[in-house]
Design a protein around this motif. Sequence first.
Motif, PDB file in Angstrom:
ATOM      1  N   LYS A  42       0.488  -1.670 -12.652  1.00 35.30           N
ATOM      2  CA  LYS A  42      -0.221  -0.239 -12.222  1.00 35.30           C
ATOM      3  C   LYS A  42      -0.365   0.670 -13.428  1.00 35.30           C
ATOM      4  O   LYS A  42       0.911   0.975 -13.961  1.00 35.30           O
ATOM      5  CB  LYS A  42       0.425   0.232 -10.668  1.00 35.30           C
ATOM      6  CG  LYS A  42       0.255  -0.671  -9.650  1.00 35.30           C
ATOM      7  CD  LYS A  42       1.146  -0.281  -8.404  1.00 35.30           C
ATOM      8  CE  LYS A  42       0.917  -1.165  -7.212  1.00 35.30           C
ATOM      9  NZ  LYS A  42       1.718  -0.835  -5.999  1.00 35.30           N
ATOM     10  N   ARG A  47       0.051   6.171 -10.646  1.00 35.42           N
ATOM     11  CA  ARG A  47       1.527   6.620 -10.258  1.00 35.42           C
ATOM     12  C   ARG A  47       1.561   8.158 -10.306  1.00 35.42           C
ATOM     13  O   ARG A  47       2.212   8.647  -9.383  1.00 35.42           O
ATOM     14  CB  ARG A  47       2.684   6.128 -11.012  1.00 35.42           C
ATOM     15  CG  ARG A  47       2.627   4.317 -10.976  1.00 35.42           C
ATOM     16  CD  ARG A  47       3.761   3.752 -11.809  1.00 35.42           C
ATOM     17  NE  ARG A  47       3.683   2.465 -11.970  1.00 35.42           N
ATOM     18  CZ  ARG A  47       4.206   1.695 -10.854  1.00 35.42           C
ATOM     19  NH1 ARG A  47       4.609   2.435  -9.858  1.00 35.42           N
ATOM     20  NH2 ARG A  47       4.100   0.342 -11.136  1.00 35.42           N
ATOM     21  N   SER A  50      -0.686   9.484  -7.385  1.00 31.88           N
ATOM     22  CA  SER A  50       0.002   9.455  -5.903  1.00 31.88           C
ATOM     23  C   SER A  50       1.371   8.411  -6.039  1.00 31.88           C
ATOM     24  O   SER A  50       1.457   7.387  -6.582  1.00 31.88           O
ATOM     25  CB  SER A  50      -0.925   8.687  -5.120  1.00 31.88           C
ATOM     26  OG  SER A  50      -0.178   8.112  -3.865  1.00 31.88           O
ATOM     27  N   PRO A  51       2.715   9.196  -5.894  1.00 36.18           N
ATOM     28  CA  PRO A  51       3.839   8.688  -5.859  1.00 36.18           C
ATOM     29  C   PRO A  51       3.785   7.122  -5.087  1.00 36.18           C
ATOM     30  O   PRO A  51       4.669   6.160  -5.343  1.00 36.18           O
ATOM     31  CB  PRO A  51       4.576   9.453  -5.154  1.00 36.18           C
ATOM     32  CG  PRO A  51       4.261  10.647  -5.321  1.00 36.18           C
ATOM     33  CD  PRO A  51       2.626  10.526  -5.232  1.00 36.18           C
ATOM     34  N   LYS A  52       2.906   7.017  -4.169  1.00 40.00           N
ATOM     35  CA  LYS A  52       3.011   5.631  -3.366  1.00 40.00           C
ATOM     36  C   LYS A  52       2.402   4.371  -4.302  1.00 40.00           C
ATOM     37  O   LYS A  52       2.637   3.406  -4.085  1.00 40.00           O
ATOM     38  CB  LYS A  52       2.056   5.849  -2.146  1.00 40.00           C
ATOM     39  CG  LYS A  52       2.577   6.781  -1.104  1.00 40.00           C
ATOM     40  CD  LYS A  52       1.733   6.511   0.319  1.00 40.00           C
ATOM     41  CE  LYS A  52       0.238   6.478   0.085  1.00 40.00           C
ATOM     42  NZ  LYS A  52      -0.196   6.381   1.392  1.00 40.00           N
ATOM     43  N   ALA A  53       1.421   4.990  -5.067  1.00 39.91           N
ATOM     44  CA  ALA A  53       0.977   3.942  -6.107  1.00 39.91           C
ATOM     45  C   ALA A  53       0.415   2.834  -5.466  1.00 39.91           C
ATOM     46  O   ALA A  53       0.521   1.678  -6.042  1.00 39.91           O
ATOM     47  CB  ALA A  53       1.834   3.465  -7.263  1.00 39.91           C
ATOM     48  N   THR A  54      -0.183   2.929  -4.409  1.00 40.92           N
ATOM     49  CA  THR A  54      -1.068   1.807  -3.663  1.00 40.92           C
ATOM     50  C   THR A  54      -2.627   2.321  -3.622  1.00 40.92           C
ATOM     51  O   THR A  54      -2.859   3.662  -3.669  1.00 40.92           O
ATOM     52  CB  THR A  54      -0.692   1.816  -2.156  1.00 40.92           C
ATOM     53  OG1 THR A  54      -0.745   3.024  -1.608  1.00 40.92           O
ATOM     54  CG2 THR A  54       0.761   1.296  -2.343  1.00 40.92           C
ATOM     55  N   VAL A  57      -6.686   5.237  -4.029  1.00 44.03           N
ATOM     56  CA  VAL A  57      -6.443   6.760  -4.292  1.00 44.03           C
ATOM     57  C   VAL A  57      -7.766   7.344  -4.965  1.00 44.03           C
ATOM     58  O   VAL A  57      -8.267   6.945  -5.834  1.00 44.03           O
ATOM     59  CB  VAL A  57      -5.205   6.934  -5.368  1.00 44.03           C
ATOM     60  CG1 VAL A  57      -5.088   8.262  -5.536  1.00 44.03           C
ATOM     61  CG2 VAL A  57      -3.961   6.396  -4.672  1.00 44.03           C
ATOM     62  N   ASP A  67      -4.980   9.904  -0.707  1.00 46.04           N
ATOM     63  CA  ASP A  67      -4.232   8.405  -1.068  1.00 46.04           C
ATOM     64  C   ASP A  67      -4.277   7.688   0.325  1.00 46.04           C
ATOM     65  O   ASP A  67      -3.449   6.735   0.400  1.00 46.04           O
ATOM     66  CB  ASP A  67      -3.023   8.540  -1.597  1.00 46.04           C
ATOM     67  CG  ASP A  67      -1.986   9.393  -0.831  1.00 46.04           C
ATOM     68  OD1 ASP A  67      -2.226   9.599   0.241  1.00 46.04           O
ATOM     69  OD2 ASP A  67      -0.872   9.592  -1.542  1.00 46.04           O
ATOM     70  N   GLU A  68      -5.096   8.105   1.377  1.00 46.49           N
ATOM     71  CA  GLU A  68      -5.264   6.967   2.588  1.00 46.49           C
ATOM     72  C   GLU A  68      -6.391   6.680   2.856  1.00 46.49           C
ATOM     73  O   GLU A  68      -7.769   7.447   2.657  1.00 46.49           O
ATOM     74  CB  GLU A  68      -4.843   7.616   3.695  1.00 46.49           C
ATOM     75  CG  GLU A  68      -3.371   8.129   3.795  1.00 46.49           C
ATOM     76  CD  GLU A  68      -2.399   6.988   3.999  1.00 46.49           C
ATOM     77  OE1 GLU A  68      -2.754   5.929   4.394  1.00 46.49           O
ATOM     78  OE2 GLU A  68      -1.182   6.904   3.519  1.00 46.49           O
TER      79      GLU A  68
END
Length: 227
Positions: A42, A47, A50-54, A57, A67-68
């Motif tokens: 990634k 990153r 968004s700290p989730k990095a999924t 985003v 980021d949802e």
Amino acid sequence: MSLSDLPILYSFRRCPYAMRARLAIAASGVSCQLREVVLRDKPEALRLASPKATVPVLVLPDGKVIDESLDIMRWALSTHDPKQYLQPEQGDAQQMLALIAVNDGPFKRHLDCYKYPDRHTEDEQFTDAASFSVLHRGQASEWLMDLNARIEQQAYLMGPRPCLADVAIAPFVRQFAQVDRAWFDAQPWTALSTWLLNFQSSPLFLSIMDKYPAWTPESEVVRFPAV
């Protein structure tokens, strides 16, 4: 607006969450910069955003980060909703969101356990991965039969035309079907199968499944949807 001023969407082609974000953006006609992500590598920019990095985003020009995937869908369609996805033909928005919540909660859990049993058997102290997978396939199928019953009555999940629920749920049904396509096609959910095939062959779906190289800071800007 120049390409560099457009919102930035971090995405992964095969991820169902990213698919539904792209579907809503494409349906809305809103343009963005598409950054294809390799999940095992990634980019730092993701990153930092968004700290989730999924994925997905979405980074808006003012710096706001969404980021949802469902929030991205609602953002895009609240900007422009020519197909009236946010207004189901039957029922209301709360019922539509409740249906999506079942997909994102119990169904997604069963889907993950069916597709990736080795990743989840320890959670339930289940030693036989194959039996564990079949168990969760059956539990997921109960909900798919409910969807089939809906579609038998009204063509789509909430009426005679597609709405947000159809676009948000179809990528996950597609993922479920691909685990064992022969088994899926043999099940007595004819209406659901037709709905899924129509979704997968639709111009909207085909338009969001183009392949792009992984993004790097040196990459050229990719406009999405393509024009």
